[in-house]
Design a protein around this motif. Sequence first.
Motif: not given
Length: 222
Positions: A63-64, A91-94, A120-123
């Motif tokens: 998890g995060r 937040q987990l992805v970031s 996704a590229l923007a993230l």
Amino acid sequence: MPVIVMASPKGGVGKSTCAVLLASEFARMGAEVTVLDCDPNKSLTRWASHGTPKGVTLLSDIGRSEIVPTIRAADGDGRIVIVDLEGVASQLVSRAISQADLVIVPMQPTALDAEIGSEALALVREEEEALGRKIRHAVVLTKTSAAVKSRVQKELEEQLRGAGIDMIEPPLVARAAFSEIFAYGYDLTAMMQDQGMMTGGKVDKAIINAQSFMEAVYERLK
Ligand SMILES: Nc1ncnc2c1ncn2[C@@H]1O[C@H](COP(=O)(O)OP(=O)(O)O)[C@@H](O)[C@H]1O
Ligand SMILES: [Mg+2]
């Protein structure tokens, strides 16, 4: 050791498939690989429930709050770390992206996928800004046609290259073997050798495709 993160806010583009193929191909080369399944849909955990190739360890339910220490611990042990994420922006992805040596953004060659893939590229860019450093990232096209390159695919490749995006060659062709591996477990070679499980055929071509993909990823980690 390298941390490779699969990211796209769209589901069904091939993140988990890329994760399985990379993990099993790196392991086949003798590497020790830790795969983190951070997706509540648990595709990787299901794959591993049938058996993992030698050298691959899977950690589920990350998890995060666990993601950063879990990546650091596995990375510190000298293992290749592969992170499979849910198709959302969270937040987990970031946090996972912030730890990456390479972010892989799988994209299907359709107009809609290209649009969401660019999110996704923007993230990645947002994380780069937050951290004040570059994060290596690349797009891989998935489920492409083995026979012909579609007009949409050609246009998408041109557009992404024109925007300075690193494109992984070869793309992952649409092959039955790539989806059957989730129900079989282990790797493509084991699946091919086990003739009884071979329903789609052309596993040998899938193996060559997966291996070239892994080599292209490896080149980016040097
Ligand atoms: N190259 C491919 N060839 C054939 N089927 C594929 C390929 N890539 C993905 N799939 C299938 O498409 C579906 C979505 O892929 P998956 O890797 O789970 O995407 P994501 O993790 O991005 O949601 C799955 O059923 C998977 O087996
Ligand atoms: Mg997935």
